[in-house]
Design a protein around this motif. Structure first.
Motif, PDB file in Angstrom:
ATOM      1  N   MET A   1       0.785  -1.364   0.073  1.00 37.45           N
ATOM      2  CA  MET A   1       0.074   0.034  -0.175  1.00 37.45           C
ATOM      3  C   MET A   1       0.831   1.407   0.034  1.00 37.45           C
ATOM      4  SD  MET A   1      -3.091   1.009   2.672  1.00 37.45           S
ATOM      5  CE  MET A   1      -3.837  -0.477   2.393  1.00 37.45           C
ATOM      6  N   GLU A   2       0.449   2.250  -0.729  1.00 37.45           N
ATOM      7  CA  GLU A   2       1.250   3.479  -0.863  1.00 37.45           C
ATOM      8  C   GLU A   2       1.410   4.366   0.523  1.00 37.45           C
ATOM      9  OE1 GLU A   2       1.114   7.804  -3.329  1.00 37.45           O
ATOM     10  OE2 GLU A   2      -0.374   6.166  -3.647  1.00 37.45           O
ATOM     11  N   GLN A   3       2.619   4.803   0.896  1.00 36.25           N
ATOM     12  CA  GLN A   3       2.450   5.399   2.094  1.00 36.25           C
ATOM     13  C   GLN A   3       2.115   6.853   1.623  1.00 36.25           C
ATOM     14  OE1 GLN A   3       6.175   5.213   4.458  1.00 36.25           O
ATOM     15  NE2 GLN A   3       5.718   6.952   5.425  1.00 36.25           N
ATOM     16  N   LYS A   4       1.170   7.582   2.499  1.00 37.70           N
ATOM     17  CA  LYS A   4       0.901   8.874   2.426  1.00 37.70           C
ATOM     18  C   LYS A   4       1.126   9.824   3.472  1.00 37.70           C
ATOM     19  CE  LYS A   4      -2.921   7.336  -0.580  1.00 37.70           C
ATOM     20  NZ  LYS A   4      -4.277   7.137  -0.787  1.00 37.70           N
ATOM     21  N   SER A   5       1.457  11.128   3.483  1.00 36.86           N
ATOM     22  CA  SER A   5       1.823  11.997   4.339  1.00 36.86           C
ATOM     23  C   SER A   5       0.304  12.513   5.170  1.00 36.86           C
ATOM     24  CB  SER A   5       2.544  13.241   3.887  1.00 36.86           C
ATOM     25  OG  SER A   5       3.822  12.810   3.413  1.00 36.86           O
ATOM     26  N   LEU A   6       0.358  12.552   6.472  1.00 38.46           N
ATOM     27  CA  LEU A   6      -0.773  13.016   7.224  1.00 38.46           C
ATOM     28  C   LEU A   6      -0.366  14.476   7.603  1.00 38.46           C
ATOM     29  CD1 LEU A   6      -3.396  12.192   8.673  1.00 38.46           C
ATOM     30  CD2 LEU A   6      -2.126  11.742  10.469  1.00 38.46           C
ATOM     31  N   GLY A   7      -1.423  15.295   7.290  1.00 37.92           N
ATOM     32  CA  GLY A   7      -1.594  16.631   7.941  1.00 37.92           C
ATOM     33  C   GLY A   7      -2.482  16.752   9.120  1.00 37.92           C
ATOM     34  N   VAL A   8      -1.855  17.527  10.161  1.00 40.81           N
ATOM     35  CA  VAL A   8      -2.529  17.768  11.359  1.00 40.81           C
ATOM     36  C   VAL A   8      -2.621  19.147  11.823  1.00 40.81           C
ATOM     37  CG1 VAL A   8      -2.640  16.985  14.010  1.00 40.81           C
ATOM     38  CG2 VAL A   8      -1.605  15.483  12.135  1.00 40.81           C
ATOM     39  N   ILE A   9      -4.083  19.558  11.945  1.00 39.18           N
ATOM     40  CA  ILE A   9      -3.992  20.745  12.516  1.00 39.18           C
ATOM     41  C   ILE A   9      -4.439  20.740  13.947  1.00 39.18           C
ATOM     42  CG2 ILE A   9      -5.643  23.095  12.540  1.00 39.18           C
ATOM     43  CD1 ILE A   9      -6.109  22.559   9.327  1.00 39.18           C
ATOM     44  N   GLY A  10      -3.403  21.044  14.945  1.00 34.16           N
ATOM     45  CA  GLY A  10      -3.700  20.687  16.380  1.00 34.16           C
ATOM     46  C   GLY A  10      -3.641  22.221  17.008  1.00 34.16           C
ATOM     47  N   GLY A  11      -3.367  22.089  18.389  1.00 30.91           N
ATOM     48  CA  GLY A  11      -3.344  23.056  19.273  1.00 30.91           C
ATOM     49  C   GLY A  11      -4.538  23.462  19.897  1.00 30.91           C
ATOM     50  N   MET A  12      -5.423  22.399  19.779  1.00 34.16           N
ATOM     51  CA  MET A  12      -6.851  22.522  20.300  1.00 34.16           C
ATOM     52  C   MET A  12      -7.424  21.477  21.318  1.00 34.16           C
ATOM     53  SD  MET A  12      -9.022  23.678  16.657  1.00 34.16           S
ATOM     54  CE  MET A  12      -7.951  22.417  15.636  1.00 34.16           C
ATOM     55  N   GLY A  13      -6.605  21.275  22.487  1.00 33.28           N
ATOM     56  CA  GLY A  13      -5.565  22.058  22.658  1.00 33.28           C
ATOM     57  C   GLY A  13      -4.321  21.233  22.650  1.00 33.28           C
ATOM     58  N   PRO A  14      -2.831  22.046  22.698  1.00 35.60           N
ATOM     59  CA  PRO A  14      -1.851  21.510  22.637  1.00 35.60           C
ATOM     60  C   PRO A  14      -1.520  20.192  23.232  1.00 35.60           C
ATOM     61  CG  PRO A  14      -1.754  23.829  23.191  1.00 35.60           C
ATOM     62  CD  PRO A  14      -3.157  23.508  23.404  1.00 35.60           C
ATOM     63  N   LYS A  15      -1.773  19.942  24.626  1.00 34.46           N
ATOM     64  CA  LYS A  15      -1.665  18.667  25.094  1.00 34.46           C
ATOM     65  C   LYS A  15      -2.342  17.439  24.318  1.00 34.46           C
ATOM     66  CE  LYS A  15      -1.162  18.489  29.476  1.00 34.46           C
ATOM     67  NZ  LYS A  15      -0.359  18.151  30.658  1.00 34.46           N
ATOM     68  N   ALA A  16      -3.582  17.873  24.049  1.00 34.55           N
ATOM     69  CA  ALA A  16      -4.265  16.758  23.350  1.00 34.55           C
ATOM     70  C   ALA A  16      -3.623  16.442  21.808  1.00 34.55           C
ATOM     71  CB  ALA A  16      -5.887  17.343  23.030  1.00 34.55           C
ATOM     72  N   THR A  17      -2.980  17.561  21.269  1.00 38.34           N
ATOM     73  CA  THR A  17      -2.276  17.283  19.953  1.00 38.34           C
ATOM     74  C   THR A  17      -0.974  16.425  20.355  1.00 38.34           C
ATOM     75  OG1 THR A  17      -2.926  19.332  19.222  1.00 38.34           O
ATOM     76  CG2 THR A  17      -0.968  18.418  18.088  1.00 38.34           C
ATOM     77  N   SER A  18      -0.290  16.893  21.405  1.00 38.96           N
ATOM     78  CA  SER A  18       0.863  15.662  21.660  1.00 38.96           C
ATOM     79  C   SER A  18       0.470  14.389  22.143  1.00 38.96           C
ATOM     80  CB  SER A  18       1.690  16.489  22.783  1.00 38.96           C
ATOM     81  OG  SER A  18       0.771  16.196  24.019  1.00 38.96           O
ATOM     82  N   VAL A  19      -0.751  14.292  22.630  1.00 39.72           N
ATOM     83  CA  VAL A  19      -1.197  12.870  22.995  1.00 39.72           C
ATOM     84  C   VAL A  19      -1.388  12.130  21.620  1.00 39.72           C
ATOM     85  CG1 VAL A  19      -3.244  11.425  23.895  1.00 39.72           C
ATOM     86  CG2 VAL A  19      -2.004  13.290  25.167  1.00 39.72           C
ATOM     87  N   PHE A  20      -2.294  12.887  20.683  1.00 41.76           N
ATOM     88  CA  PHE A  20      -2.694  12.324  19.320  1.00 41.76           C
ATOM     89  C   PHE A  20      -1.406  11.970  18.527  1.00 41.76           C
ATOM     90  CE2 PHE A  20      -2.927  12.906  14.528  1.00 41.76           C
ATOM     91  CZ  PHE A  20      -4.199  12.109  14.228  1.00 41.76           C
TER      92      PHE A  20
END
Length: 238
Positions: A1-20
């Motif tokens: 399967m082709e590998q694809k890059s993932l974009g993430v719009i985070g900061g909502m909140g920052p801690k949750a983004t780091s956990v993601f």
């Protein structure tokens, strides 16, 4: 399967983004650096509060602020976008119109997973921000799949908001027992078959294995869909 890059719009909140991010790394079936997912993470912490935007009808301010993020991710060539914030999905249709890149619908995917696991007419509890609850985004999709969504009464909802805003978002340690007690109330008193953790801040709290068994964590669903859409396999939960 082709590998694809993932974009993430985070900061909502920052801690949750780091956990993601940590969860994506931990749940990807990879055995060396090169087998992990290429990710572009925008930790846009200064985005206007989503609950406030919904309750005060100032969503245009949020949409205007997030607009440039899509341009950055398009320039970076990502194949899919993940937004680890349940409340922001109130604006999902408007957000998707801003970009040709598919945005993974966290709400739709979570409800779909509950439907596939428990079937129609299941009574499902939800723990989320006031914005998510009042927006009706989970209620609308639950109706589509013939699920019975139960929203907490006022006193319990106030406790949920306290955990989110005066706990996790304030960078304070939260006693997991407080959240676990709310989940037990929905399961034991209200007879909910499962409970949606529909705020990514709640995903930052480590629950006991027993209580976690009653929960469908929208963050975990988004993590799994992000991995699969990026051309990788998901490791089973430990």
């Amino acid at each position: 399967m082709e590998q694809k890059s993932l974009g993430v719009i985070g900061g909502m909140g920052p801690k949750a983004t780091s956990v993601f991010f940590d969860k994506v790394v931990d749940r990807t079936d990879a055995h060396k650096d090169q087998e992990h997912i290429n990710m572009i993470i925008l930790n846009h912490a200064t985005l206007p509060d989503r609950t406030n935007a919904i309750l005060t009808n100032t969503g245009d301010n949020f949409l205007q602020a997030i607009k440039r993020d899509f341009s950055i991710l398009e320039s970076a060539g990502v194949a899919n976008i993940a937004i680890p914030c349940n409340t922001s999905h109130y604006f999902y249709d408007e957000l998707q119109k801003m970009t040709s890149i598919p945005i993974i619908n966290m709400v739709e995917e979570t409800i779909k997973e509950i439907y596939e696991t428990y079937g129609e007419h299941t009574k499902v509890g939800i723990l989320a921000t006031n914005g998510t609850i009042r927006s009706g985004i989970y209620a609308k999709v639950s109706e589509k799949y013939n699920l019975n969504l139960y929203t907490p009464e006022a006193a319990l909802q106030e406790k949920v908001m306290d955990i989110i805003y005066n706990g996790v978002k304030s960078d304070l340690d939260v006693d997991p027992g407080k959240l676990e007690e709310l989940i037990k109330q929905l399961v034991e008193k209200e007879q909910c078959k499962c409970v949606i953790l529909a705020c990514t801040e709640l995903s930052c709290i480590k629950l006991s294995e027993e209580i976690a068994g009653y929960c469908i964590d929208a963050m975990n669903v988004l993590v799994e869909r992000s991995i699969v859409r990026s051309g990788k396999q998901v490791k089973p939960m430990k």
